[in-house]
Motif scaffolding. Structure first.
Motif, PDB file in Angstrom:
ATOM      1  N   CYS A  52       3.125  -4.890  -0.995  1.00 46.24           N
ATOM      2  CA  CYS A  52       3.319  -6.345  -1.047  1.00 46.24           C
ATOM      3  C   CYS A  52       4.407  -6.779  -0.087  1.00 46.24           C
ATOM      4  O   CYS A  52       4.260  -7.779   0.637  1.00 46.24           O
ATOM      5  N   ARG A  53       5.503  -6.038  -0.059  1.00 46.03           N
ATOM      6  CA  ARG A  53       6.592  -6.391   0.850  1.00 46.03           C
ATOM      7  C   ARG A  53       6.170  -6.227   2.300  1.00 46.03           C
ATOM      8  O   ARG A  53       6.496  -7.054   3.156  1.00 46.03           O
ATOM      9  N   LEU A  54       5.435  -5.165   2.581  1.00 43.92           N
ATOM     10  CA  LEU A  54       5.022  -4.906   3.959  1.00 43.92           C
ATOM     11  C   LEU A  54       4.056  -5.965   4.478  1.00 43.92           C
ATOM     12  O   LEU A  54       4.123  -6.374   5.637  1.00 43.92           O
ATOM     13  N   HIS A  55       3.141  -6.394   3.621  1.00 45.64           N
ATOM     14  CA  HIS A  55       2.110  -7.344   4.047  1.00 45.64           C
ATOM     15  C   HIS A  55       2.457  -8.792   3.731  1.00 45.64           C
ATOM     16  O   HIS A  55       1.707  -9.696   4.082  1.00 45.64           O
ATOM     17  N   GLY A  56       3.578  -9.015   3.035  1.00 44.44           N
ATOM     18  CA  GLY A  56       3.886 -10.372   2.602  1.00 44.44           C
ATOM     19  C   GLY A  56       2.858 -10.870   1.610  1.00 44.44           C
ATOM     20  O   GLY A  56       2.465 -12.035   1.618  1.00 44.44           O
ATOM     21  N   ALA A  57       2.415  -9.969   0.733  1.00 45.73           N
ATOM     22  CA  ALA A  57       1.329 -10.268  -0.201  1.00 45.73           C
ATOM     23  C   ALA A  57       1.853 -10.484  -1.614  1.00 45.73           C
ATOM     24  O   ALA A  57       2.998 -10.168  -1.940  1.00 45.73           O
ATOM     25  N   THR A  58       0.985 -11.028  -2.453  1.00 45.96           N
ATOM     26  CA  THR A  58       1.283 -11.262  -3.864  1.00 45.96           C
ATOM     27  C   THR A  58       0.634 -10.176  -4.707  1.00 45.96           C
ATOM     28  O   THR A  58      -0.522  -9.815  -4.468  1.00 45.96           O
ATOM     29  N   LEU A  59       1.367  -9.646  -5.671  1.00 45.55           N
ATOM     30  CA  LEU A  59       0.811  -8.661  -6.590  1.00 45.55           C
ATOM     31  C   LEU A  59      -0.029  -9.379  -7.635  1.00 45.55           C
ATOM     32  O   LEU A  59       0.440 -10.325  -8.266  1.00 45.55           O
ATOM     33  N   VAL A  60      -1.280  -8.978  -7.821  1.00 45.19           N
ATOM     34  CA  VAL A  60      -2.148  -9.614  -8.808  1.00 45.19           C
ATOM     35  C   VAL A  60      -2.570  -8.569  -9.832  1.00 45.19           C
ATOM     36  O   VAL A  60      -2.947  -7.447  -9.488  1.00 45.19           O
ATOM     37  N   ILE A  61      -2.463  -8.931 -11.106  1.00 46.99           N
ATOM     38  CA  ILE A  61      -2.843  -8.047 -12.203  1.00 46.99           C
ATOM     39  C   ILE A  61      -3.779  -8.805 -13.136  1.00 46.99           C
ATOM     40  O   ILE A  61      -3.754 -10.037 -13.198  1.00 46.99           O
ATOM     41  N   ALA A  62      -4.605  -8.058 -13.870  1.00 44.58           N
ATOM     42  CA  ALA A  62      -5.586  -8.696 -14.748  1.00 44.58           C
ATOM     43  C   ALA A  62      -4.927  -9.280 -15.988  1.00 44.58           C
ATOM     44  O   ALA A  62      -5.237 -10.395 -16.408  1.00 44.58           O
ATOM     45  N   LYS A  63      -4.032  -8.523 -16.587  1.00 44.25           N
ATOM     46  CA  LYS A  63      -3.379  -8.963 -17.820  1.00 44.25           C
ATOM     47  C   LYS A  63      -1.889  -8.694 -17.739  1.00 44.25           C
ATOM     48  O   LYS A  63      -1.459  -7.703 -17.143  1.00 44.25           O
ATOM     49  N   LEU A  64      -1.118  -9.559 -18.347  1.00 51.41           N
ATOM     50  CA  LEU A  64       0.328  -9.444 -18.267  1.00 51.41           C
ATOM     51  C   LEU A  64       0.820  -8.126 -18.846  1.00 51.41           C
ATOM     52  O   LEU A  64       1.766  -7.533 -18.334  1.00 51.41           O
ATOM     53  N   ALA A  86       2.949   1.711  16.827  1.00 51.96           N
ATOM     54  CA  ALA A  86       2.986   0.242  16.800  1.00 51.96           C
ATOM     55  C   ALA A  86       1.579  -0.337  16.784  1.00 51.96           C
ATOM     56  O   ALA A  86       1.283  -1.273  16.030  1.00 51.96           O
ATOM     57  N   ALA A  87       0.705   0.215  17.609  1.00 56.54           N
ATOM     58  CA  ALA A  87      -0.669  -0.276  17.671  1.00 56.54           C
ATOM     59  C   ALA A  87      -1.384  -0.080  16.339  1.00 56.54           C
ATOM     60  O   ALA A  87      -2.147  -0.950  15.895  1.00 56.54           O
ATOM     61  N   GLU A  88      -1.125   1.045  15.679  1.00 53.83           N
ATOM     62  CA  GLU A  88      -1.790   1.310  14.402  1.00 53.83           C
ATOM     63  C   GLU A  88      -1.254   0.396  13.306  1.00 53.83           C
ATOM     64  O   GLU A  88      -2.023  -0.064  12.449  1.00 53.83           O
ATOM     65  N   LEU A  89       0.045   0.128  13.316  1.00 52.37           N
ATOM     66  CA  LEU A  89       0.607  -0.810  12.338  1.00 52.37           C
ATOM     67  C   LEU A  89       0.009  -2.199  12.523  1.00 52.37           C
ATOM     68  O   LEU A  89      -0.311  -2.894  11.546  1.00 52.37           O
ATOM     69  N   ASN A  90      -0.166  -2.590  13.778  1.00 54.74           N
ATOM     70  CA  ASN A  90      -0.787  -3.889  14.055  1.00 54.74           C
ATOM     71  C   ASN A  90      -2.249  -3.892  13.629  1.00 54.74           C
ATOM     72  O   ASN A  90      -2.748  -4.898  13.098  1.00 54.74           O
ATOM     73  N   THR A 150       5.848  -7.236  11.116  1.00 60.05           N
ATOM     74  CA  THR A 150       7.246  -6.838  11.184  1.00 60.05           C
ATOM     75  C   THR A 150       8.036  -7.627  10.142  1.00 60.05           C
ATOM     76  O   THR A 150       7.492  -8.507   9.467  1.00 60.05           O
ATOM     77  N   ALA A 151       9.321  -7.326  10.019  1.00 57.68           N
ATOM     78  CA  ALA A 151      10.149  -8.019   9.030  1.00 57.68           C
ATOM     79  C   ALA A 151      10.165  -9.527   9.249  1.00 57.68           C
ATOM     80  O   ALA A 151      10.304 -10.299   8.301  1.00 57.68           O
ATOM     81  N   ARG A 152       9.993  -9.950  10.497  1.00 52.55           N
ATOM     82  CA  ARG A 152       9.995 -11.380  10.813  1.00 52.55           C
ATOM     83  C   ARG A 152       8.587 -11.959  10.906  1.00 52.55           C
ATOM     84  O   ARG A 152       8.413 -13.101  11.328  1.00 52.55           O
ATOM     85  N   GLY A 153       7.595 -11.162  10.541  1.00 45.37           N
ATOM     86  CA  GLY A 153       6.231 -11.658  10.517  1.00 45.37           C
ATOM     87  C   GLY A 153       5.477 -11.553  11.824  1.00 45.37           C
ATOM     88  O   GLY A 153       4.379 -12.112  11.953  1.00 45.37           O
ATOM     89  N   GLY A 154       6.029 -10.852  12.808  1.00 43.46           N
ATOM     90  CA  GLY A 154       5.379 -10.721  14.104  1.00 43.46           C
ATOM     91  C   GLY A 154       4.615  -9.420  14.246  1.00 43.46           C
ATOM     92  O   GLY A 154       4.341  -8.717  13.270  1.00 43.46           O
ATOM     93  N   THR A 155       4.244  -9.098  15.490  1.00 48.58           N
ATOM     94  CA  THR A 155       3.525  -7.860  15.775  1.00 48.58           C
ATOM     95  C   THR A 155       4.510  -6.780  16.219  1.00 48.58           C
ATOM     96  O   THR A 155       5.613  -7.072  16.680  1.00 48.58           O
ATOM     97  N   TRP A 156       4.076  -5.539  16.066  1.00 45.30           N
ATOM     98  CA  TRP A 156       4.942  -4.405  16.353  1.00 45.30           C
ATOM     99  C   TRP A 156       4.963  -4.052  17.837  1.00 45.30           C
ATOM    100  O   TRP A 156       3.982  -4.192  18.546  1.00 45.30           O
ATOM    101  N   SER A 157       6.126  -3.565  18.271  1.00 48.41           N
ATOM    102  CA  SER A 157       6.281  -3.003  19.612  1.00 48.41           C
ATOM    103  C   SER A 157       6.899  -1.620  19.460  1.00 48.41           C
ATOM    104  O   SER A 157       7.376  -1.255  18.388  1.00 48.41           O
ATOM    105  N   ALA A 158       6.905  -0.860  20.548  1.00 47.60           N
ATOM    106  CA  ALA A 158       7.481   0.482  20.501  1.00 47.60           C
ATOM    107  C   ALA A 158       8.968   0.429  20.147  1.00 47.60           C
ATOM    108  O   ALA A 158       9.469   1.272  19.402  1.00 47.60           O
TER     109      ALA A 158
END
Length: 225
Positions: free
Chosen positions: A67-79, A196-200, A206-214
């Motif tokens: 979630c942190r890496l992708h800037g995503a939300t964790l979703v679960i079926a039940k609390l 970098a290419a594979e991460l992209n 990246t931490a700032r939401g951009g694309t990776w470089s070497a």
């Protein structure tokens, strides 16, 4: 209507899975139904077989890292798939990850309110104890108060604290990236440009939401990823 990126976390207990009706397929259907109809992306699905009473769940830690890496939300079926105690939810909030429970979407906001109330109560108790201790010290003749003229020192301390926070965030992100980069290397990619290419390609920003470089990959590796 759901929008954005999501990481699905499913937890099952094999002994109860069939009888409880909270099996893996039921959780998947609930999550799919919740996400249906919006501009959403299910980046990954993480499944854990574990007791809900335990807090040391490696698959949940993996889901939070994704979630942190992708800037995503964790979703679960039940609390109750997430935890049965407030302390664990508090830890989740400190992880810096948004989450939503399909059966109780308001839980995210409600939990924050509950934690705020608990924190407020504890702060009031600490304040009361501090005042009592200061009153007792004053009664014993202890001179209260500190050096209010040393503002440059205070400023330096604030700067140091901010720097420490940024370094902690960078170290945590490097730790989240470590298993991802290790898997890329295991696939035969060793160059910084290749990583970098594979991460992209995997759409991990990246931490700032951009694309990776070497250069950026090199900095992460220097932090121990």
């Amino acid at each position: 209507m759901a929008n954005g990126k999501f990481i699905a976390y499913h937890r099952v207990s094999t002994a109860k899975q069939g009888a409880s009706g909270l099996g893996l397929e039921a959780q998947r259907e609930a999550v799919t139904g919740f996400l249906n109809g919006g501009a959403w992306t299910l980046v990954a699905e993480v499944v854990e077989v574990e007791s809900g009473k335990r807090n040391d769940r490696p698959k949940l830690a993996e889901a939070l890292a994704l979630c942190r890496l992708h800037g995503a939300t964790l979703v679960i079926a039940k609390l109750d798939r997430l935890a049965r105690n407030v302390a664990f939810i508090s830890g989740l909030m400190e992880a810096g990850v948004d989450f939503v429970a399909v059966d109780f979407p308001q839980a995210n906001r409600l939990t924050v309110h509950i934690l705020a109330a608990v924190a407020e109560h504890e702060a009031a108790m600490i304040s009361a104890r501090t005042k009592a201790a200061l009153g007792a010290a004053k009664a014993r003749g202890v001179k209260l108060g500190g050096d209010r003229g040393n503002l440059p020192k205070v400023a330096r301390q604030g700067h140091a604290a901010g720097l420490a926070t940024r370094q902690e965030r960078a170290a945590r992100r490097a730790a989240d990236l470590a298993p991802i980069i290790a898997s890329i290397r295991a696939g035969g990619v060793e160059s910084l440009n290749g990583i970098a290419a594979e991460l992209n390609r995997r759409e991990i920003p990246t931490a700032r939401g951009g694309t990776w470089s070497a250069v950026q990959v090199g900095r992460v590796l220097e932090r121990g990823a």
